[in-house]
Design a protein around this motif. Structure first.
Motif: not given
Length: 293
Positions: A65-92
């Motif tokens: 299992s992988t996790m991205t956890y941010l204190f500052d900034g934003v990433f957009t996650h895309r995967d082969s399951l079709g998920a598209v999700q921004d990750i922002r500080p404090g979220a998982v």
């Protein structure tokens, strides 16, 4: 910290370009794993200039299992399951690869055009052998869904990112006994880390702390001696990631982005990636080739 009962980790620096530095804490020469955590990166902090961003092209994982956890900034996650999700500080963003999943992470607009600060951690948790080939899955957990509490003195604020600790339980779906806590300490605060988990570590992501009278500076990781409570003290404001848990059910091999109990499984995943047998990420045309070594 030569006379300390704890293990200090030496980081490996990876410059991804434009001054974007990632510190690889696990695996290391001093310690390969902490509980089920087999990989841990401290990202930044770095100020990205306008027009610059992070572009982690599609790549694949198995057995973790992988996790991205941010204190500052934003990433957009895309995967082969079709998920598209921004990750922002404090979220998982929690992705369980199981038998195999492909994903990318990129800086979105408007942050790419405007420039912004990026700081966070990424880690991998190895799956137990019985769960290593489960169907891949992705879940997003906003910050307001994660347990938070403050000590009686108001000097320490905790957010339980994943697992169970201090009598709290996170909604993030995990497959082994583990914990990950985002701990903020006020200047002068003292905090006791109990021995409720077999293996524990501290990553300093802001400020510095003292552990048993030894200074642990910004970016430092310390694997704590097992079986005893450990007290940390902050002279100024400090922020830590506390993590660990029960060891995995046997050793794991790690090659590139693959984690498995046997070399044969990693060899098969390598061949599958080389031959293009993994599912694609919708909307992505790039990919990271399998390293030659």
């Amino acid at each position: 910290m030569t006379d300390s009962p704890h293990v200090l980790i030496d980081a490996k620096l990876h410059d991804l370009g434009d001054g974007f530095v990632v510190r690889r804490m696990l695996p290391s020469m001093q310690r390969r794993t902490v509980g089920p955590f087999v990989f841990f990166d401290h990202i930044g902090p770095v100020e990205l200039a306008p027009g610059h961003g992070v572009d982690v092209r599609p790549h694949t994982h198995i057995g973790l299992s992988t996790m991205t956890y941010l204190f500052d900034g934003v990433f957009t996650h895309r995967d082969s399951l079709g998920a598209v999700q921004d990750i922002r500080p404090g979220a998982v963003n929690w992705m369980t690869a199981g038998r195999g999943v492909v994903h990318s992470e990129r800086t979105p607009e408007p942050e790419r055009s405007e420039g912004h600060r990026v700081h966070g951690v990424q880690f991998w948790v190895g799956l137990p052998k019985d769960d290593a080939e489960i169907e891949p899955a992705f879940t997003h957990h906003p910050v307001e869904d994660l347990p938070e509490w403050t000590d009686e003195a108001g000097d320490a604020h905790c957010r339980l990112v994943a697992g169970e600790a201090f009598g709290h339980s996170s909604p993030v779906p995990v497959y082994s006994r583990l914990f990950c806590v985002d701990l903020n300490l006020r200047a002068g605060a003292s905090f006791l880390i109990p021995d409720e988990h077999l293996e524990r570590a501290i990553q300093v992501v802001g400020g510095e702390v003292e552990v048993d009278g030894h200074l642990l500076p910004m970016h430092g990781m310390l694997v704590l001696k097992g079986g005893v409570p450990v007290r940390v003290r902050a002279s100024g404001q400090a922020r830590l990631i506390l993590f660990g848990g029960d060891p995995l059910d046997g050793p794991r091999f790690i090659k590139w982005n693959f984690v498995a109990a046997t070399r044969e499984r990693i060899d098969q995943a390598s061949e599958d990636w080389r031959e293009g047998r993994f599912d694609k990420v919708p909307g992505e045309i790039e990919f990271i080739p399998l390293p030659e070594h």
